[in-house]
Design a protein around this motif. Structure first.
Motif, short mmCIF file in Angstrom:
data_model
loop_
_atom_site.label_atom_id
_atom_site.label_comp_id
_atom_site.label_asym_id
_atom_site.label_seq_id
_atom_site.Cartn_x
_atom_site.Cartn_y
_atom_site.Cartn_z
N LYS A 79 0.82 -1.23 0.00
CA LYS A 79 0.00 0.00 0.00
C LYS A 79 0.85 1.27 0.00
N SER A 80 1.87 1.33 0.83
CA SER A 80 2.66 2.56 0.94
C SER A 80 3.76 2.59 -0.12
N SER A 81 4.19 3.77 -0.45
CA SER A 81 5.30 3.92 -1.41
C SER A 81 6.58 3.30 -0.86
N ARG A 82 6.81 3.45 0.43
CA ARG A 82 8.01 2.88 1.06
C ARG A 82 8.00 1.36 0.92
N ASP A 83 6.84 0.73 1.20
CA ASP A 83 6.75 -0.72 1.06
C ASP A 83 6.83 -1.14 -0.41
N ARG A 84 6.32 -0.32 -1.29
CA ARG A 84 6.43 -0.62 -2.73
C ARG A 84 7.89 -0.55 -3.18
N LEU A 85 8.65 0.41 -2.64
CA LEU A 85 10.07 0.49 -2.98
C LEU A 85 10.79 -0.76 -2.47
N ARG A 86 10.49 -1.17 -1.24
CA ARG A 86 11.09 -2.40 -0.71
C ARG A 86 10.75 -3.60 -1.61
N ALA A 87 9.49 -3.68 -2.01
CA ALA A 87 9.05 -4.79 -2.88
C ALA A 87 9.73 -4.71 -4.24
N TYR A 88 9.88 -3.51 -4.75
CA TYR A 88 10.56 -3.31 -6.05
C TYR A 88 11.98 -3.86 -5.96
N LEU A 89 12.72 -3.41 -4.97
CA LEU A 89 14.11 -3.82 -4.83
C LEU A 89 14.23 -5.32 -4.57
N GLY A 90 13.48 -5.81 -3.58
CA GLY A 90 13.57 -7.22 -3.22
C GLY A 90 13.14 -8.16 -4.33
N SER A 91 12.03 -7.84 -4.97
CA SER A 91 11.54 -8.74 -6.02
C SER A 91 12.46 -8.72 -7.24
N ASN A 92 13.00 -7.57 -7.58
CA ASN A 92 13.90 -7.49 -8.73
C ASN A 92 15.16 -8.30 -8.47
N LEU A 93 15.76 -8.13 -7.32
CA LEU A 93 17.00 -8.86 -7.00
C LEU A 93 16.75 -10.36 -6.86
N ARG A 94 15.65 -10.73 -6.23
CA ARG A 94 15.34 -12.16 -6.08
C ARG A 94 15.04 -12.80 -7.44
N PHE A 95 14.33 -12.07 -8.31
CA PHE A 95 14.05 -12.60 -9.64
C PHE A 95 15.35 -12.89 -10.38
N ILE A 96 16.30 -11.98 -10.29
CA ILE A 96 17.60 -12.19 -10.95
C ILE A 96 18.25 -13.46 -10.40
N ALA A 97 18.29 -13.58 -9.08
CA ALA A 97 18.94 -14.74 -8.47
C ALA A 97 18.24 -16.05 -8.84
N GLU A 98 16.92 -16.02 -8.90
CA GLU A 98 16.15 -17.23 -9.19
C GLU A 98 16.18 -17.61 -10.67
N ASN A 99 16.61 -16.70 -11.52
CA ASN A 99 16.62 -16.95 -12.96
C ASN A 99 18.00 -16.68 -13.56
N ALA A 100 19.03 -17.11 -12.85
CA ALA A 100 20.40 -16.78 -13.22
C ALA A 100 20.77 -17.25 -14.64
N ALA A 101 20.40 -18.45 -15.02
CA ALA A 101 20.75 -18.94 -16.36
C ALA A 101 20.11 -18.09 -17.44
#
Length: 190
Positions: A79-101
Motif C-alpha cells: 500500500k505505501s510507497s516505502r513498502d512498494r520500494l522495498r518490494a521493487y528492490l527485493g523482487s527485482n533482485l530475487r528474480f535475478i537470483a532465481e533466474n540466473a541462467a
C-alpha cells in the motif's frame, strides 16, 4: 493464433536457447545447436522464429515479461510507497537470483546484439513510484529521476554479480540494498 502445441514447441525452443546460451556461450548458440538441445530440427526452429535473431528476441522478451509479472504482483500487494520500494528492490533482485541462467543468456545476447534488441530501462515507473512517495510525504527531498537511475544501475550491476557468484547470500544483499535505499530516501530529521 498459435495452437497449444505450437506454443509449447516455442517454449521448448526458448528454453533450449537459454540452456545453450548459458552453457555454450553466444558464439556457439547456433540454430542447429538450439534445435539439437530442443530435440527438434533446424527447420522447426526457423518455422517458429524465422532467424537466430528471432530466437534471441524471444529469449530477451520472455525474461523481461516474466520479471515484470513477478515484480508487479509483489509491488501491487503493498500500500505505501516505502513498502512498494522495498518490494521493487527485493523482487527485482530475487528474480535475478532465481533466474540466473536466463539472465546470463540475456546478458550474452545483449552484449552481442549490437543494439538491435531494445529493452525497457525501467527508470520511468521507478521514478514515478519515488515521486509519488515524495508527494505523499513518505520520502525526503531528492531528484526522483537521479535516484531511479542509480537504483537501476545498482540492479543492473547486481545482475552480473549474482550470475557470476551463484553461492552469494542473496537475502543479505537484498536486506543491505533495502537498508541503503531507505536511508537515501528518508526524510531529513529537523
Amino acid at each position: 493464433m498459435l495452437t497449444r502445441t505450437q506454443k509449447a514447441r516455442q517454449q521448448d525452443i526458448i528454453a533450449a536457447a537459454i540452456v545453450v546460451l548459458d552453457t555454450d556461450g553466444f558464439a556457439n548458440a547456433s540454430v542447429e545447436r538450439v534445435a539439437q538441445e530442443a530435440g527438434t530440427s533446424k527447420g522447426t526452429v526457423l518455422y517458429h522464429f524465422k532467424s537466430k535473431e528471432g530466437v534471441h528476441e524471444a529469449v530477451v522478451r520472455l525474461l523481461y515479461d516474466n520479471g515484470t509479472a513477478y515484480m508487479a504482483e509483489r509491488i501491487r500487494a503493498e500500500k505505501s510507497s516505502r513498502d512498494r520500494l522495498r518490494a521493487y528492490l527485493g523482487s527485482n533482485l530475487r528474480f535475478i537470483a532465481e533466474n540466473a541462467a536466463h539472465v546470463r543468456a540475456v546478458h550474452r545476447i545483449l552484449q552481442n546484439a549490437g543494439g538491435r534488441i531494445e529493452v525497457a530501462d525501467g527508470v520511468e515507473p521507478l521514478r514515478d513510484l519515488l515521486a509519488t512517495g515524495q508527494q505523499r510525504g513518505e520520502f525526503g527531498q531528492f531528484d526522483p529521476q537521479v535516484v531511479a537511475l542509480m537504483t537501476r544501475a545498482l540492479i543492473d550491476a547486481a545482475s552480473f554479480h549474482f550470475t557470476a557468484h551463484p553461492d552469494l547470500d542473496v537475502e543479505h544483499y537484498v536486506a543491505e540494498t533495502i537498508r541503503f535505499f531507505e536511508k537515501a530516501t528518508a526524510k531529513e530529521e529537523s
